[in-house]
Design a protein around this motif. Structure first.
Motif, PDB file in Angstrom:
ATOM      1  N   ILE A   1      18.950  57.097  60.348  1.00 31.95           N
ATOM      2  CA  ILE A   1      19.938  56.197  60.952  1.00 31.95           C
ATOM      3  C   ILE A   1      20.582  56.873  62.157  1.00 31.95           C
ATOM      4  O   ILE A   1      20.797  56.261  63.203  1.00 31.95           O
ATOM      5  N   LEU A   2      20.883  58.182  61.966  1.00 31.94           N
ATOM      6  CA  LEU A   2      21.493  58.934  63.062  1.00 31.94           C
ATOM      7  C   LEU A   2      20.580  58.987  64.276  1.00 31.94           C
ATOM      8  O   LEU A   2      21.022  58.788  65.418  1.00 31.94           O
ATOM      9  N   LEU A   3      19.291  59.254  64.025  1.00 30.19           N
ATOM     10  CA  LEU A   3      18.327  59.306  65.129  1.00 30.19           C
ATOM     11  C   LEU A   3      18.244  57.958  65.841  1.00 30.19           C
ATOM     12  O   LEU A   3      18.244  57.889  67.078  1.00 30.19           O
ATOM     13  N   LYS A   4      18.219  56.892  65.050  1.00 29.02           N
ATOM     14  CA  LYS A   4      18.168  55.559  65.646  1.00 29.02           C
ATOM     15  C   LYS A   4      19.437  55.284  66.460  1.00 29.02           C
ATOM     16  O   LYS A   4      19.379  54.727  67.556  1.00 29.02           O
TER      17      LYS A   4
ATOM     18  N   ILE B   1      19.664  54.409  70.295  1.00 33.22           N
ATOM     19  CA  ILE B   1      20.323  53.177  70.755  1.00 33.22           C
ATOM     20  C   ILE B   1      21.412  53.517  71.766  1.00 33.22           C
ATOM     21  O   ILE B   1      21.537  52.871  72.808  1.00 33.22           O
ATOM     22  N   ASP B   2      22.209  54.560  71.441  1.00 32.78           N
ATOM     23  CA  ASP B   2      23.266  54.977  72.383  1.00 32.78           C
ATOM     24  C   ASP B   2      22.662  55.399  73.712  1.00 32.78           C
ATOM     25  O   ASP B   2      23.207  55.099  74.788  1.00 32.78           O
ATOM     26  N   LYS B   3      21.534  56.112  73.640  1.00 29.17           N
ATOM     27  CA  LYS B   3      20.861  56.546  74.862  1.00 29.17           C
ATOM     28  C   LYS B   3      20.386  55.345  75.667  1.00 29.17           C
ATOM     29  O   LYS B   3      20.548  55.278  76.894  1.00 29.17           O
ATOM     30  N   GLN B   4      19.799  54.371  74.937  1.00 29.88           N
ATOM     31  CA  GLN B   4      19.334  53.163  75.623  1.00 29.88           C
ATOM     32  C   GLN B   4      20.492  52.403  76.254  1.00 29.88           C
ATOM     33  O   GLN B   4      20.388  51.910  77.374  1.00 29.88           O
ATOM     34  N   LYS B   5      21.619  52.329  75.505  1.00 34.02           N
ATOM     35  CA  LYS B   5      22.787  51.641  76.047  1.00 34.02           C
ATOM     36  C   LYS B   5      23.283  52.319  77.314  1.00 34.02           C
ATOM     37  O   LYS B   5      23.628  51.662  78.295  1.00 34.02           O
ATOM     38  N   LYS B   6      23.313  53.674  77.254  1.00 33.75           N
ATOM     39  CA  LYS B   6      23.748  54.407  78.435  1.00 33.75           C
ATOM     40  C   LYS B   6      22.802  54.192  79.607  1.00 33.75           C
ATOM     41  O   LYS B   6      23.236  54.047  80.757  1.00 33.75           O
ATOM     42  N   GLU B   7      21.496  54.167  79.288  1.00 38.59           N
ATOM     43  CA  GLU B   7      20.519  53.930  80.359  1.00 38.59           C
ATOM     44  C   GLU B   7      20.662  52.527  80.929  1.00 38.59           C
ATOM     45  O   GLU B   7      20.563  52.332  82.141  1.00 38.59           O
TER      46      GLU B   7
END
Length: 580
Positions: free
Chosen positions: A138-141, A145-151
């Motif tokens: 879950i943490l990895l996901k 997701i946070d990385k994708q949101k930032k991107e």
């Protein structure tokens, strides 16, 4: 990992995730669920323990669960069956299977993607380690997701940043292009009996920065200089050449109109060639059209470097004036200027090759239809509507300049002088429209005329005679009652009038209306910058067949065509379709 003595999670990320996720524990043994609830609740605030697998399946159907901990053997449903149900509603759910047996269907468990299975009683470090392993996914996901949101946010920011600079680049481009006669005539004032030549232009870059550029420059009260340039090629290189061409040409035209005798076309082209050859690439060429029109002596001087031909309508006949020079390149030195007599000139069409090379809906080059339609085309908006109706798309930059003539004369002529007050303006509009309504011939356009007069008379009153700008209106006037008081106060300090002239043409097919205020006029380019609101003028443009200003901007001309269909029922496009 986990310290066995305190059962505390070493990694803060795990503890944070456990505080955020929803965990469901299912076991039909009450003692087991009670023990698990007591053991896990300090770590997992959002914890639910159920003894019925059927109730658990209903819960999974209606609620999002991040982690499922379930016994293998239970009444009604097995743990494997419950995990299948959970995966149906949330394919990413983490799962831990508890069992009292040593033998399990390993293949089925693996295929289900069970994260961990533990032998009961499952308490202490092993359970916490299993949970930590599960939530790491879950943490990895979450990290992904946070990385994708930032991107995505970064991309949005970059898009906004690029869009801002593209708009600024387009503003700069339009600012370099000088259109002294946009939606206007060079005449200082309309008088009944005049033949009025007015100018309409349409500029639609395929991309933000265009290879096309043009300018319409007023030299004096009878001469107009026009250039239309198309740099061959795509991308920034051609755009840079185009913008540089516009900048140097406008500098030269402004300089020569005050320093040399007429005509200016010869010296302008010479100096332009001297400059442009220094920045052209070896394989780059520039197509250009230069024309100088003398409306008093009725002649056009032109030099066409492989641009599309000029289309002139003289005595209702189309004359096609082909190029008289080859394209401009680094070796161009000589050029030819020719003269055309334009007695009884009615229209001039100048276009870039974006229209000439476009294909119609039958996949045929549009040029042939264009030369057939030009003599029949009355107004610029008819021309643009025709393009939208007949072309599938326009593959290149588009520039079109339309010079038209209207004879401001007719069998009926009447001039009204209206006091510049809201009360007198509203009373005049009511009386005027009532008279139109009582006429069978004009009844069908009375509503249009009423809206147009309301917009133009109020503009003449507020912006012309009272000098109210959009900025003042927005900052000072917040309520309708305050607006009326604000206007009434200004009216007491200004004693001016508005002159309205109505003419019904000799053919009885057109109504001409001119409105003149006593203001100093305005710079029409200021409409684009927001100094004056464009909304009212858009309404007038939509409801009339033609609309333009005198050069100063304190007198406007509107035309209603009685023979044509009402424009209210037609969809007049605001811009052409392109494939960008």
């Amino acid at each position: 990992m986990i310290t066995s003595t305190s059962h505390a999670y070493r990694y803060s990320e795990t503890s944070e995730i456990l505080r955020e996720i929803r965990v469901l524990v299912v076991d039909d043994d009450y003692l087991t669920t009670a023990s698990l609830e007591m053991f896990l609740s300090p770590y997992i605030p959002n914890l639910l323990c159920l003894n019925s697998p059927l109730n658990a399946s209903y819960y999974l159907e209606n609620h999002h669960v991040d982690l499922l901990i379930t016994d293998y053997w239970m009444n009604d449903l097995t743990g494997v069956e419950l995990i299948k149900i959970a995966k149906k509603y949330n394919p990413d759910i983490c799962t831990i299977l508890l069992t009292v047996e040593d033998r399990l269907p390993v293949a089925e468990i693996v295929n289900l993607g069970v994260d961990r299975y533990l032998k009961k009683p499952a308490m202490g470090t092993k359970l916490l380690e299993a949970i930590e392993y599960a939530v790491h996914r879950i943490l990895l996901k979450k990290i992904l997701i946070d990385k994708q949101k930032k991107e995505i946010e970064l991309m949005k920011y970059k898009e906004k940043y690029n869009e801002y600079h593209q708009k600024e680049a387009y503003k700069k481009q339009v600012n370099i292009l000088k259109d002294d006669l946009k939606d206007a005539t060079f005449l200082k004032k309309f008088e009944v009996g005049d033949n009025i030549y007015y100018f309409k232009s349409f500029y639609k870059p395929r991309e933000i920065l265009s290879g096309d550029c043009y300018s319409i420059r007023l030299i004096d009260d009878r001469r107009v200089f026009i250039y239309l340039i198309d740099t061959m090629g795509k991308g920034f290189s051609s755009s840079i050449t185009s913008i540089n061409s516009a900048a140097i040409l406008n500098y030269l035209i402004s300089k020569y109109t005050t320093r040399i005798s007429f005509p200016i076309i010869n010296k302008t082209i010479k100096k332009f060639l001297d400059f442009i050859k220094t920045i052209l690439l070896d394989e780059e060429i520039v197509c250009a059209l230069f024309i100088e029109i003398d409306f008093r002596d009725q002649k056009i001087l032109y030099s066409n470097f492989s641009m599309p031909p000029m289309f002139l309508v003289i005595d209702k006949k189309l004359t096609i004036i082909k190029p008289n020079n080859t394209p401009i390149n680094k070796n161009t030195n000589d050029f030819k200027i020719d003269i055309i007599k334009i007695d009884n000139l009615e229209k001039v069409f100048l276009v870039s090759d974006g229209i000439i090379e476009a294909k119609d809906r039958e996949n045929k080059i549009y040029y042939h239809k264009l030369i057939q339609s030009i003599p029949k085309t009355k107004y610029m908006k008819n021309f643009l509507k025709k393009l939208n109706d007949e072309l599938e798309e326009i593959p290149d930059d588009v520039t079109a300049i339309f010079i038209n003539k209207v004879s401001f004369d007719g069998y009926f002529k009447k001039t009204f002088t209206i006091n510049s007050t809201l009360k007198d303006i509203n009373r005049f509009i009511k009386i005027f429209c009532d008279r139109l309504n009582r006429s069978k011939r004009f009844k069908n356009i009375s509503n249009k005329v009423g809206v147009v007069l309301s917009e133009l008379l109020l503009n003449a009153h507020e912006h012309g005679n009272l000098g109210i700008t959009t900025d003042i209106k927005d900052s000072e006037i917040h309520e309708e009652s305050y607006y009326e008081k604000f206007i009434a106060k200004l009216e007491k300090t200004v004693n001016k009038s508005i002159k309205l002239t109505i003419v019904i043409s000799l053919t009885k097919k057109q109504i001409y209306i001119t409105i003149e205020d006593e203001g100093k006029g305005f710079d029409r380019t200021s409409i684009e910058t927001g100094y004056y609101s464009k909304y009212g003028l858009d309404i007038v443009n939509h409801l009339t067949d033609e609309f333009f200003f005198n050069f100063a901007g304190n007198q406007c001309f509107v035309l209603f065509d009685l023979k044509g269909k009402s424009l209210v029922s037609e969809a007049i496009p605001l811009e052409l379709k392109t494939n960008n």
